[in-house]
Design a protein around this motif. Structure first.
Motif, PDB file in Angstrom:
ATOM      1  N   TYR A 763      39.094  54.605  40.293  1.00  0.00           N
ATOM      2  CA  TYR A 763      38.404  53.389  39.881  1.00  0.00           C
ATOM      3  C   TYR A 763      38.840  52.195  40.716  1.00  0.00           C
ATOM      4  CZ  TYR A 763      37.544  56.481  35.962  1.00  0.00           C
ATOM      5  OH  TYR A 763      37.190  57.566  35.203  1.00  0.00           O
ATOM      6  N   ALA A 764      40.123  52.089  40.990  1.00  0.00           N
ATOM      7  CA  ALA A 764      40.610  50.981  41.806  1.00  0.00           C
ATOM      8  C   ALA A 764      40.076  51.081  43.228  1.00  0.00           C
ATOM      9  CB  ALA A 764      42.141  50.956  41.812  1.00  0.00           C
ATOM     10  N   LEU A 765      40.007  52.296  43.769  1.00  0.00           N
ATOM     11  CA  LEU A 765      39.482  52.452  45.123  1.00  0.00           C
ATOM     12  C   LEU A 765      37.998  52.089  45.172  1.00  0.00           C
ATOM     13  CD1 LEU A 765      40.143  53.378  48.038  1.00  0.00           C
ATOM     14  CD2 LEU A 765      39.279  55.617  47.402  1.00  0.00           C
ATOM     15  N   SER A 766      37.248  52.442  44.135  1.00  0.00           N
ATOM     16  CA  SER A 766      35.840  52.077  44.085  1.00  0.00           C
ATOM     17  C   SER A 766      35.664  50.563  44.159  1.00  0.00           C
ATOM     18  CB  SER A 766      35.200  52.618  42.801  1.00  0.00           C
ATOM     19  OG  SER A 766      33.843  52.224  42.700  1.00  0.00           O
ATOM     20  N   LEU A 767      36.529  49.825  43.481  1.00  0.00           N
ATOM     21  CA  LEU A 767      36.442  48.368  43.514  1.00  0.00           C
ATOM     22  C   LEU A 767      36.915  47.807  44.853  1.00  0.00           C
ATOM     23  CD1 LEU A 767      37.683  47.709  39.885  1.00  0.00           C
ATOM     24  CD2 LEU A 767      35.368  47.346  40.753  1.00  0.00           C
ATOM     25  N   ALA A 768      37.965  48.393  45.422  1.00  0.00           N
ATOM     26  CA  ALA A 768      38.399  47.958  46.755  1.00  0.00           C
ATOM     27  C   ALA A 768      37.294  48.187  47.781  1.00  0.00           C
ATOM     28  CB  ALA A 768      39.672  48.704  47.158  1.00  0.00           C
ATOM     29  N   ASP A 769      36.599  49.311  47.637  1.00  0.00           N
ATOM     30  CA  ASP A 769      35.478  49.599  48.537  1.00  0.00           C
ATOM     31  C   ASP A 769      34.376  48.563  48.373  1.00  0.00           C
ATOM     32  OD1 ASP A 769      33.935  51.473  50.345  1.00  0.00           O
ATOM     33  OD2 ASP A 769      32.637  51.490  48.566  1.00  0.00           O
ATOM     34  N   ALA A 770      34.131  48.111  47.150  1.00  0.00           N
ATOM     35  CA  ALA A 770      33.094  47.111  46.904  1.00  0.00           C
ATOM     36  C   ALA A 770      33.442  45.767  47.524  1.00  0.00           C
ATOM     37  CB  ALA A 770      32.871  46.950  45.396  1.00  0.00           C
ATOM     38  N   VAL A 771      34.709  45.553  47.864  1.00  0.00           N
ATOM     39  CA  VAL A 771      35.119  44.349  48.576  1.00  0.00           C
ATOM     40  C   VAL A 771      35.044  44.561  50.081  1.00  0.00           C
ATOM     41  CG1 VAL A 771      37.054  42.778  49.030  1.00  0.00           C
ATOM     42  CG2 VAL A 771      36.588  43.565  46.691  1.00  0.00           C
ATOM     43  N   TRP A 772      35.485  45.723  50.540  1.00  0.00           N
ATOM     44  CA  TRP A 772      35.581  45.998  51.985  1.00  0.00           C
ATOM     45  C   TRP A 772      34.205  46.172  52.630  1.00  0.00           C
ATOM     46  CZ3 TRP A 772      36.923  51.184  54.622  1.00  0.00           C
ATOM     47  CH2 TRP A 772      37.282  50.977  55.959  1.00  0.00           C
ATOM     48  N   LEU A 843      37.338  40.326  43.271  1.00  0.00           N
ATOM     49  CA  LEU A 843      37.389  41.409  42.296  1.00  0.00           C
ATOM     50  C   LEU A 843      36.323  41.215  41.226  1.00  0.00           C
ATOM     51  CD1 LEU A 843      38.653  43.968  41.200  1.00  0.00           C
ATOM     52  CD2 LEU A 843      40.325  42.550  39.970  1.00  0.00           C
ATOM     53  N   ALA A 844      36.138  39.985  40.777  1.00  0.00           N
ATOM     54  CA  ALA A 844      35.095  39.729  39.779  1.00  0.00           C
ATOM     55  C   ALA A 844      33.725  40.098  40.324  1.00  0.00           C
ATOM     56  CB  ALA A 844      35.124  38.263  39.358  1.00  0.00           C
ATOM     57  N   ASP A 845      33.473  39.738  41.585  1.00  0.00           N
ATOM     58  CA  ASP A 845      32.183  40.092  42.197  1.00  0.00           C
ATOM     59  C   ASP A 845      32.047  41.604  42.352  1.00  0.00           C
ATOM     60  OD1 ASP A 845      31.589  37.418  42.337  1.00  0.00           O
ATOM     61  OD2 ASP A 845      32.086  37.209  44.472  1.00  0.00           O
ATOM     62  N   ALA A 846      33.147  42.273  42.718  1.00  0.00           N
ATOM     63  CA  ALA A 846      33.098  43.735  42.861  1.00  0.00           C
ATOM     64  C   ALA A 846      32.797  44.392  41.528  1.00  0.00           C
ATOM     65  CB  ALA A 846      34.430  44.255  43.424  1.00  0.00           C
ATOM     66  N   LYS A 847      33.433  43.903  40.462  1.00  0.00           N
ATOM     67  CA  LYS A 847      33.150  44.472  39.145  1.00  0.00           C
ATOM     68  C   LYS A 847      31.706  44.221  38.736  1.00  0.00           C
ATOM     69  CE  LYS A 847      37.830  44.444  37.251  1.00  0.00           C
ATOM     70  NZ  LYS A 847      38.723  43.965  36.160  1.00  0.00           N
ATOM     71  N   ALA A 848      31.193  43.026  39.053  1.00  0.00           N
ATOM     72  CA  ALA A 848      29.801  42.736  38.731  1.00  0.00           C
ATOM     73  C   ALA A 848      28.876  43.704  39.444  1.00  0.00           C
ATOM     74  CB  ALA A 848      29.470  41.294  39.117  1.00  0.00           C
ATOM     75  N   ALA A 849      29.184  43.973  40.720  1.00  0.00           N
ATOM     76  CA  ALA A 849      28.337  44.885  41.484  1.00  0.00           C
ATOM     77  C   ALA A 849      28.397  46.300  40.939  1.00  0.00           C
ATOM     78  CB  ALA A 849      28.749  44.867  42.961  1.00  0.00           C
ATOM     79  N   ARG A 850      29.600  46.754  40.578  1.00  0.00           N
ATOM     80  CA  ARG A 850      29.753  48.140  40.134  1.00  0.00           C
ATOM     81  C   ARG A 850      29.364  48.324  38.662  1.00  0.00           C
ATOM     82  NH1 ARG A 850      29.919  49.270  44.872  1.00  0.00           N
ATOM     83  NH2 ARG A 850      31.602  50.381  45.966  1.00  0.00           N
ATOM     84  N   VAL A 851      29.764  47.377  37.801  1.00  0.00           N
ATOM     85  CA  VAL A 851      29.572  47.560  36.366  1.00  0.00           C
ATOM     86  C   VAL A 851      28.205  47.064  35.920  1.00  0.00           C
ATOM     87  CG1 VAL A 851      30.461  47.003  34.079  1.00  0.00           C
ATOM     88  CG2 VAL A 851      32.053  47.425  35.963  1.00  0.00           C
ATOM     89  N   ARG A 852      27.827  45.868  36.352  1.00  0.00           N
ATOM     90  CA  ARG A 852      26.558  45.318  35.888  1.00  0.00           C
ATOM     91  C   ARG A 852      25.370  46.070  36.488  1.00  0.00           C
ATOM     92  NH1 ARG A 852      25.160  39.867  35.981  1.00  0.00           N
ATOM     93  NH2 ARG A 852      24.497  40.146  33.830  1.00  0.00           N
ATOM     94  N   GLY A 853      25.580  46.707  37.631  1.00  0.00           N
ATOM     95  CA  GLY A 853      24.505  47.497  38.228  1.00  0.00           C
ATOM     96  C   GLY A 853      24.518  48.961  37.834  1.00  0.00           C
ATOM     97  N   TYR A 854      25.422  49.328  36.919  1.00  0.00           N
ATOM     98  CA  TYR A 854      25.612  50.739  36.584  1.00  0.00           C
ATOM     99  C   TYR A 854      24.364  51.355  35.955  1.00  0.00           C
ATOM    100  CZ  TYR A 854      28.053  54.892  34.776  1.00  0.00           C
ATOM    101  OH  TYR A 854      28.452  56.179  34.514  1.00  0.00           O
TER     102      TYR A 854
END
Length: 945
Positions: A763-772, A843-854
């Protein structure tokens, strides 16, 4: 934000099954074969079902904006879809590419929505990887769309209206220059750096006169893009980006009264633009055959035959849709039977009607096999078209074509957004036909087409030498190697709370033979997606027989003990479907989609293929030739080369995860029928397999149907495979270069070690990827595309296996900026590893991209079936569908930065470049980042001259 293409056009018109969706890289074609009545009676097609009713409300604002509202409560998401009635057909001579350039500028930020637009949308919850936000340009229209959680609807309408109201004032010289460079890179990537990439440009320039709206390429010329001035661009916007030239759809889970209030608030105050006049039809008449011969760095000759044809919804348009299916869809279609199956002259072949607003173009595309002449291919193609023009399709052929078209149409209606979804169709009908209410008519014109009408359309439009022929031949030369009240637009509306989303319930059972059955029941569309997945993949290939699993998956589709390849193809075609077969690293799948009334016979066919593949020697040889042809093409395609070499860099050439999944030119010829049969007998077992059904079916019915189709499958479970060894990749601290002479771009791949899907770091890598790089508003993409203009797009993707994985960032950069791009890649890796840690906002933007778009990943049945199959194959519980967004939302900043630092460590990374060595090597060496090692397209070291 791709330029419009025939593949996008086809998807937008009436989306088709996965195998036909990508027209420029699709399947083969063949001639007539009618199965004996006894065989055909085993799989009766269902009676036509009534089309799902698409309810909508339409109204027009005083400023001319046409608004369409469509409610759909399936998911807690809202979709906004805008069609501006402007495309490259509206450009004047010397200013080609303006419509597409302006599409890009629309993503640069307006006066009040000043950030890059896609950053707003990802924060609002648009899932980029599920098609949640995009824009495209065609000859006739430019569209923009977003799918977001329902609570973000106001934010999207604010941002879209601000683009319309203020973008002309927000454009400056920097933004114009930046996006001009991005568009030029898009042209290099999609047209100049792709084998056969110039084909449709040549077709349209040759078929249509220079003053015809379709007489120039959508993406424009490099010269015209360079010449575009700031005032030119602003004038174009003020003419065409106006409320009275716009059709707006709001669809999904929203309240109509609130949507009307928001549309009026944000779009109502915008004044209308000028009245526009457009020629509705501009037919062309060719006198004779126009031939273009093009040399390209391709391994195989290819021919494109193109005829002027009817416009969208004109007489003959639907009939040519069906003619394309009769001619080229499936093994028993006329061209595939004649050219590929019987004579084995071609490796791939397509035929399709490409309908536009003013005209259409019918295209046959065929790639000749080594030793086959394009003259023979074109002659036989013309003969088959002439035969169809004389006698028309048989009743069986026509029924099969209609079933295939209809299943594709229903597949589009599963989705409210994206290309070819309900919103896109509402806008297409409204923009081109004047009313959104053409669903029933579109279905009826295809259902009611007669054999005589199809014959007549083929005779009128295709059975003629008045056509364009584009022939590609391999280039022989090569380098010697080595609202009413004033509106305050400056106030961005806050994102409202998301409506709750509960992932679908997955019901399950198990047959006595060990086969697991998973069912997701949904009744919105009368169709079912079926996937049979087994824990067998390319990691199970025998040593020296790389490609066995992949080749087995393809040959399995080509006949069983009781149905040869053609009878099987006919039986599937009668149900309107085809069979997809794929072998991944650790799992293989057989999948199809059918109308729900056809599920029982479809599962019977699926079981027959899974349990009793015939491995006919002739079919193996056909598929072997196709495989070798494709490997030859991929050996010159930069992105394909980069994918192969990246796996070698991560794991090693002989590692089960590093070997080419499709095999090599050395291993594929040695794979025998016995190899395939033995591999299947060892790995395809009911106790190691699962059947996933998503759609209009209950668990009780699914269990009964699964038992009837698969209950006799015996064999228990497959033996546990040997542990995967440790990775033995290429040495870190070096740059690996693959030379591709005359490449218009350099593909850069940064390869980092990854993790298994079951890792606690997932899960942490998924969020790091959403930043990178795992999205649009990411560090890599914003740097190299938006800030520097070096690339059309740079994205990163983790790949997860049972005992390892990779984390790869890849994209094409312009050749003369390769050195500078490498510097940015290296610096961004260091930044992610700790030099510039991920910030709370990132991180907030990454979570928005991954969670809100789920939620957007649950729209199409086939997509849901794929997720369920992957979870099962990985050994994870179905509760993971609900757990993943919770775990992503709970990840801490410290945990994400720790994982980023752990896996983005430059000491373990590898950099791969695929480009023109003569132009890029000196600059790369001057960076002193380590030795530059030359590799061949398979990742094998070459001696440095």
């Amino acid at each position: 934000m791709p330029a419009y293409s025939p593949s996008a056009a086809r998807r937008a018109r009436h989306p088709v099954r996965r195998a036909r969706a990508v027209l420029l890289a699709a399947a083969a074609a063949a001639a007539l074969h009618v199965a004996p009545p006894a065989a055909r009676a085993q799989a009766p097609a269902a009676a036509p079902a009534a089309a799902p009713r698409i309810a909508f409300e339409q109204y027009t604002l005083p400023n001319g904006l046409r608004v369409i509202l469509h409610q759909d409560r399936k998911l807690p998401v809202a979709h906004v879809n805008l069609w501006y009635h402007v495309g490259s057909a509206d450009e004047r001579l010397g200013r080609s590419g303006f419509a597409h350039l302006y599409e890009h500028l629309m993503f640069q930020g307006s006066t009040n929505a000043g950030k890059d637009y896609l950053q707003y949308m990802e924060r609002a919850g648009a899932n980029l990887f599920e098609g949640g936000v995009n824009g495209t340009t065609s000859f006739d229209r430019t569209n923009y769309f977003e799918t977001v959680p329902s609570g973000s609807l106001e934010s999207v309408l604010w941002a879209e209206s601000d683009r319309l109201a203020t973008l002309a004032d927000a454009i400056d010289r920097h933004k114009l220059d930046n996006q001009r460079d991005v568009v030029k890179n898009e042209r290099r990537q999609g047209l100049e750096n792709q084998p056969y990439g110039r084909a449709f440009k040549l077709i349209f320039e040759t078929m249509f006169p220079v003053n015809h709206p379709y007489g120039h390429d959508v993406i424009g010329s490099q010269e015209d893009l360079t010449a575009a001035s700031l005032e030119d661009v602003r004038a174009f916007f003020r003419t065409y980006y106006t409320p009275n030239n716009l059709s707006l759809v709001v669809a999904g889970d929203f309240e109509p009264a609130e949507a009307k209030r928001l549309v009026a608030k944000y779009f109502g105050p915008i004044p209308p633009g000028p009245a526009l006049d457009r020629p509705k039809r501009m037919p062309v008449a060719l006198s004779g055959e126009r031939v273009v011969v093009a040399n390209d760095r391709v391994p195989l000759a290819r021919s494109y035959l193109a005829w002027p044809s009817p416009a969208f919804f004109d007489a003959g348009d639907a009939e040519l849709d069906l003619a394309g299916l009769v001619l080229a869809d499936g093994l028993t279609s006329r061209l595939q039977r004649a050219l590929r199956y019987d004579r084995q002259l071609v490796g791939d072949l397509y035929a399709f009607q490409y309908s536009l607003e003013r005209n259409g173009v019918f295209v046959v595309q065929a790639t000749a096999r080594p030793g086959a002449s394009l003259d023979s291919v074109e002659r036989l193609t013309s003969a088959e078209i002439a035969r169809l023009a004389r006698t028309g399709p048989t009743a069986e052929e026509l029924a099969r074509a209609k079933a295939k078209w209809e299943l594709g149409y229903l597949t589009g209606l599963e989705r409210i957004g994206g290309f070819g979804g309900v919103s896109d169709l509402l806008n297409q009908y409204n923009t081109w036909l004047g009313s959104p209410d053409h669903f029933a008519e579109d279905l009826a014109r295809h259902r009611n087409a007669t054999a005589e009408q199809v014959r007549g359309a083929v005779a009128q439009y295709l059975d003629t030498r008045n056509r364009v022929v584009v022939r590609f031949f391999p280039e022989p030369s090569e380098r010697t190697v080595a609202a009413a009240a004033p509106l305050d637009r400056t106030r961005e509306p806050p994102l409202a709370a998301d409506r709750p989303f509960t992932p679908p319930t997955v019901d399950s059972t198990r047959l006595a033979n060990g086969l697991a059955v998973y069912v997701v029941s949904r009744r919105d569309v009368p169709k079912v997606a079926a996937t049979l997945v087994t824990r067998a993949g390319t990691v199970d290939d025998p040593a020296g027989k790389e490609g066995t699993a992949s080749l087995a998956a393809q040959v399995m589709r080509r006949g069983t003990a009781t149905r040869d390849a053609l009878r099987l193809e006919d039986a599937l075609g009668d149900l309107g479907t085809s069979l997809d077969a794929n072998a991944g690293r650790e799992q293989s799948t057989l999948g199809l989609e059918v109308r729900s009334g056809d599920l029982a016979p479809a599962l019977t066919l699926l079981a027959d293929v899974a349990e009793h593949p015939a491995w006919a020697p002739a079919e193996l040889e056909r598929e072997r030739k196709v495989r070798l042809d494709r490997l030859a093409q991929e050996a010159v395609e930069p992105n394909a080369i980069a994918r192969v070499v990246a796996n070698v860099a991560a794991f090693g050439a002989d590692h089960p995860y590093g070997r080419p999944e499709e095999g090599t030119p050395e291993t594929v010829p040695g794979i025998t029928r016995d190899d395939l049969a033995q591999w299947h007998d060892r790995r395809w077992k009911p106790g190691s397999s699962a059947l996933v059904l998503v759609g209009d079916v209950s668990l009780a019915d699914a269990t009964r149907l699964a038992q009837a189709a698969f209950g006799g499958w015996s064999g228990g479970a497959a033996a546990r495979r040997a542990p995967v060894p440790r990775a033995r990749g290429l040495a870190a601290g070096q740059i690996y270069l693959v030379d591709r002479q005359d490449a218009a771009q350099t593909v850069v791949a940064q390869v980092l070690p990854g993790i298994p899907r079951t890792s606690p770091d997932y899960y942490a890598l998924s969020l790091a990827d959403a930043v990178w790089g795992g999205g649009y508003g990411t560090r890599l993409n914003l740097n190299l595309r938006q800030n520097k203009g070096y690339s059309y797009g740079i994205f990163s993707t983790p790949r997860y296996y049972t005992e390892g994985g990779t984390w790869v960032a890849r994209g094409g950069v312009q050749t003369d900026k390769t050195k500078e791009s490498v510097v940015e890649f290296v610096q961004e890796e260091k930044n992610l590893a700790g030099a510039r840690p991920i910030t709370p906002q990132e991180l907030a933007d990454a979570k928005a991209a991954r969670v809100r778009g789920y939620a957007q990943a649950f729209e199409a049945g086939s997509r849901v079936a794929g997720q369920v199959a992957t979870l099962w194959a990985t050994g994870l519980p179905m509760t993971e569908l609900r757990h993943e967004p919770e775990a992503l939302g709970a990840a801490s900043l410290d945990a994400v930065n720790a994982v980023a630092s752990k896996y983005a460590d430059p000491a373990h990374g590898v950099l791969v470049l695929v480009g023109d060595r003569a132009k890029i090597e000196p600059g790369v060496r001057s960076l002193n980042l380590g030795p530059v090692v030359l590799l061949d397209p398979r990742g094998r070291p070459l001696l440095t001259p």
